[in-house]
Write an enzyme that holds these catalytic residues in place. Structure first.
Site, PDB file in Angstrom:
ATOM      1  CG  HIS A  38      -1.560   1.357   1.463  1.00  0.00           C
ATOM      2  ND1 HIS A  38      -2.609   1.787   0.674  1.00  0.00           N
ATOM      3  CD2 HIS A  38      -1.324   2.353   2.349  1.00  0.00           C
ATOM      4  CE1 HIS A  38      -2.980   2.995   1.085  1.00  0.00           C
ATOM      5  NE2 HIS A  38      -2.214   3.358   2.097  1.00  0.00           N
ATOM      6  CB  CYS A 108      -3.260   2.678  -2.723  1.00  0.00           C
ATOM      7  SG  CYS A 108      -2.440   1.079  -2.504  1.00  0.00           S
TER       8      CYS A 108
END
Length: 164
Positions: A38, A108
């Protein structure tokens, strides 16, 4: 002589698996993965990221994920906070609306990569952007795809458009 302000741009990298990918990937996928990544862009004193609810922000390291596993210095930009927020709001209303989120194709990391290029002209490291295709190129990744497609990552934060 005019002095142009310059703002540092950082990439925060989190391993969502907390080390489990490194341990389990050789057995499950037949190849080594160092993490399930992430990412977020840190600029103007805030951490910005994309998730299933759209583009959000928080103070740096302010999500439940805590401190990042690593930080990459992407350089600096002359884009001020006001212009950057205008850019993010335009993304939040089009390309990066919450309903456009997809764990493999539009996540993301694609957001961080696009924002990094807008701010600095640099891409984020390829080991992050290549991860989805690396996983999907394995039989186990293909078998898990329907389940994985239904997953939405939500590390917290405040949506920049004020929507929840």
């Amino acid at each position: 002589m005019d002095q142009t302000d310059s703002y540092p741009v950082l990439l925060y990298i989190y391993d969502m698996s907390k080390g489990m990918a490194r341990q389990l990937s050789p057995v499950m996928l037949g190849r080594q993965l160092d993490g399930i990544w992430h990412t977020a862009i840190v600029i103007h004193g805030k951490e910005f990221f994309y998730m299933g609810e759209g583009i959000s922000n928080c103070p740096p390291s302010g999500t439940p994920l805590g401190d990042p596993d690593s930080i990459v210095d992407l350089g600096s930009t002359e884009v001020n906070a006001e212009l950057f927020m205008e850019y993010l709001i335009s993304l939040a209303e089009s390309t990066y609306r919450g309903d456009k989120y997809n764990l493999f194709e539009h996540n993301c990391n694609t957001f961080s990569n696009e924002v990094a290029q807008f701010l600095t002209g640099k891409k984020i490291p390829s080991y992050i952007t290549d991860l989805p295709s690396d996983v999907l190129s394995t039989p186990f990744g293909q078998a898990l795809r329907p389940l994985l497609d239904s997953i939405v990552i939500n590390p917290g934060g405040t949506n920049i458009t004020g929507q929840r």
